[in-house]
Structures are given as C-alpha cells and as structure tokens.
Design an enzyme around this catalytic site. Structure first.
Site, PDB file in Angstrom:
ATOM      1  CB  CYS A  79      -0.921  -0.002   1.214  1.00  0.00           C
ATOM      2  SG  CYS A  79      -1.938   1.493   1.336  1.00  0.00           S
ATOM      3  CB  CYS A 101      -3.825   5.782   4.996  1.00  0.00           C
ATOM      4  SG  CYS A 101      -5.199   4.738   5.574  1.00  0.00           S
ATOM      5  CB  CYS A 106      -4.063  -1.710   7.007  1.00  0.00           C
ATOM      6  SG  CYS A 106      -5.505  -1.746   5.923  1.00  0.00           S
ATOM      7  CB  CYS A 142      -7.822   2.314  -0.432  1.00  0.00           C
ATOM      8  SG  CYS A 142      -7.911   1.052   0.868  1.00  0.00           S
ATOM      9  CD  GLN A 190     -20.782  -9.032   8.396  1.00  0.00           C
ATOM     10  OE1 GLN A 190     -19.837  -8.264   8.476  1.00  0.00           O
ATOM     11  NE2 GLN A 190     -21.245  -9.689   9.438  1.00  0.00           N
ATOM     12  CD  GLU A 247     -31.502  -5.000  12.730  1.00  0.00           C
ATOM     13  OE1 GLU A 247     -31.232  -3.810  12.991  1.00  0.00           O
ATOM     14  OE2 GLU A 247     -30.772  -5.961  13.050  1.00  0.00           O
ATOM     15  CG  ASN A 293     -24.778 -10.877  13.668  1.00  0.00           C
ATOM     16  OD1 ASN A 293     -23.632 -10.784  14.084  1.00  0.00           O
ATOM     17  ND2 ASN A 293     -25.152 -10.403  12.485  1.00  0.00           N
ATOM     18  CB  CYS A 299     -18.335  -7.627  14.889  1.00  0.00           C
ATOM     19  SG  CYS A 299     -19.366  -6.456  15.813  1.00  0.00           S
TER      20      CYS A 299
END
EC number: 2.1.1.189
Length: 375
Positions: free
Chosen positions: A3, A11, A14, A87, A212, A262, A307, A334
């Site tokens: 990158c 940046c 990551c 990116c 997602q 939901e 979830n 998550c």
C-alpha cells in the site's frame, strides 16, 4: 499487500500491514483463545480467511477539497485530507468509479463540506457493490437539501457514465459532527434495494441497512452457521439482531419456524423480500428491539441465534436466555471481548464449537461464531 498510502505514512488504518498474514491469523486466534480460557471449549476450528486485498464491497469516503478538485478519502484529526481512491482494499472496479464521481461533483456543483469552516454541502459518498450482479448503490450524504435540485438535474449524466448504478439516494445529515449519516433518506432512483447473493440465498441491501463489508468471508460465515444449525435438526429458531436476515435465511429449511428481529425497518424490509423470493412460508421478520421482543415473548424456540452490535447482547438478554432455556444459542460476534463477557453470564451453557472468521485483514478485528449448548 503493498500500500503506497501506508508506505508514505498518510494512512495507517491497516495497523497490522507489516505483520505477515499467517502471523495475523495466529495472533487473532490466540487473542480469542485467551478470552475464553476460563471456559472449556469442546472444539476449536481453524480460522477462515479470504483475500488479503481488494476484498471490500463498500467505500465510505469523506469528501473534501474544492468543488473543482474534490478529494475522496478521510480527514486526519488536524484536518489534513487524504485521498483513498487508490486504497488496495477496494476492488479494481472502484477506481474508475471514483474518477467519474470526482468529475460529477464538479459538474453538479456539490461543494465539499469544510469541517473547519462549517460550510459546504457534500459530506460523504457511500458506495456498495454487489458481487452477485455487479450493480452498485451510491449514497450522497449532504448537510441539507439545498443542492438536491442540482443533484437531481445532473444525475442523468452520471447514470450514463456509470450504468452499473442501480440504487442512488441522498441522505441528509445536518449535524456538525463526525456522524456518517442522518435519519432522512431521499431515494433518487426507482430501484431502492441492491440484490446480493451468498450461497444461492438472495439478500437485499437498502441504503440504511447494515451489510457485511467482506462478501467472501461473510458467505463462509453464513454457510458455516447453516451447516452447524442444520446438523442439530431443529424446527424453530429466533434470529435476533438479524439485520437483512442473512443468518436465519441460510439456516431455515422450508418447514422451519423462523422469527427474525431487528430494530431497523429498512433491514427488515430486505429480509422479508428475501424470504418471499425463497418461498419460505413459516418466517416472521419484525422491526423491533431484540431484547424487548425476547423478554416479552412467551414461546421458547429450540435455538436462538444472536448477532449483536459491538456492545454484545448485555445482561438483560443473557438473564432471559438463562430463564427461557433454549437448547442451543448460536452467537455471532464482531467483538469477541463483549461476547466473552456475555458467555460468562450464560452459566447454564457449555461451549461446543468456536471458529474465527477474518473479516478484517491487516487489523486486530475479526468475527467469531460460537455454538453454545444447554447443559
């Protein structure tokens, strides 16, 4: 993954980019194991990984610069803008779209919002691509509707340049805060849902529904949940915090009684559309608060699938799950730290199986699927 933005120091999103990828997976697995070290786990499965670059189906771009030369990317805390059009997390199809969108911003006169001066109109561009159809959803996040007429007038040119645009909308976010979107969504195309498909299950994405960002690994996650649930031979289940219904729709057989809950009405509309397409007869998706629904419901399903967002399901729902005592709980998370805290509040359940899904390469984040069985 190479990158140029990371190498230049502009940046650092990551944060693990310099760590070899096999080591990333090992470190994540060790982190997960340490969180559950106080509980017996019957089966640890190997982590699931996908591509290390070009895996994202979504771009959330801060719009800055000038109307003649807009930048699409992010702002550092000191206000410095970084263009992220190149990116390497984005698929190759995104770069030419970014070029056209920059020209469109100038053509439509959509002045980028200046955070320091609190002036301008266009705050964000949100782009989502379907891996199934190649269709794209584009959202313009505006400070007000002052430029809406200009945006509408210029749209035919944009649609001619980018025929893959299926769903276009404007979101009004008037608050001077780093909030991605507001409550008001204005559709600019007749089509209002983008079709995706994982494992032959049709899924729909609307502007304000969560989906997602790593389709390849998400498809593996849903398929794994399906395999685990179907091996249990259940005939009733709840899918709490169900989003667009991905988990429940994968797990349900034609005879399964499925209730999906939901808070987002947009997401529930997507789930209902999928259920109709699949011809599922015993499915009920409702736009409600998951905890309030569960604690007010009298019936007990054989399996509860949760979830939740990063905060987890919390004490109230854990207490009620202990009380109602479904045979199985399938927990997709998550945030493994909040999941581990929730599992501590479920003492009547043992951990049968755990698997990590690397949805976010080059970062410390990951998804995890855990099957809990009542003692």
């Amino acid at each position: 993954m190479h990158c140029a933005l990371y190498t230049a120091g502009t940046c650092r999103s990551c944060q693990w980019l310099e760590k070899p990828y096999p080591q990333q997976l090992t470190d994540k697995q060790h982190h997960l194991q340490s969180l559950l070290s106080d509980r017996d786990v019957a089966q640890w499965l190997e982590p699931i990984a996908g591509e290390q670059s070009a895996f994202r189906n979504k771009a959330k771009m801060v719009v800055s610069g000038s109307v003649e030369r807009p930048l699409l990317g992010m702002l550092h805390r000191d206000g410095t803008a970084v263009d992220l059009s190149a990116c390497p997390l984005y698929p190759a199809s995104f770069s030419p779209m970014f070029d056209v969108l920059k020209s469109f911003i100038a053509r439509a006169g959509l002045t980028p919002y200046n955070v320091a001066r609190k002036r301008g109109e266009l705050k964000y561009l949100l782009l989502t691509e379907s891996t199934h159809s190649g269709g794209v959803m584009l959202r313009f996040v505006l400070r007000s509707d002052n430029k809406l007429a200009q945006l509408r007038a210029a749209l035919p040119w944009l649609q001619q340049q980018l025929p893959q645009l299926r769903v276009i909308s404007a979101n009004i976010q008037p608050v001077h805060m780093a909030i991605m979107e507001g409550e008001r969504e204005i559709p600019l195309t007749e089509q209002q849902a983008l079709e995706e498909q994982f494992n032959q299950v049709p899924l729909y994405i609307r502007p304000q529904s969560f989906f997602q960002t790593n389709p390849q690994v998400a498809a593996e996650l849903y398929a794994t949940a399906r395999d685990w649930v179907r091996a249990l031979a259940i005939d009733s289940m709840w899918d709490l915090f169900c989003g667009v219904g991905g988990f429940g729709l994968h797990c349900a057989l034609p005879e399964t009684r499925l209730t999906g809950i939901e808070i987002s009405a947009e997401a529930i509309a997507c789930a209902r559309q999928s259920a109709k397409t699949l011809g599922l007869q015993h499915v009920d998706f409702q736009a409600l608060d998951s905890t309030r629904f569960a604690t007010a419901e009298g019936s007990v399903p054989q399996l509860v699938l949760v979830n939740p967002p990063r905060r987890g399901i919390g004490k109230a729902l854990c207490d009620y799950l202990n009380q109602m005592a479904p045979g199985y709980i399938l927990y997709s998370s998550c945030n493994a730290e909040s999941m581990a805290k929730d599992i501590e509040m479920l003492p009547d359940y043992r951990i049968e199986r755990v698997q990590l899904f690397d949805m976010f390469p080059h970062t410390a984040h990951y998804e995890v699927l855990t099957l809990l069985v009542r003692n």
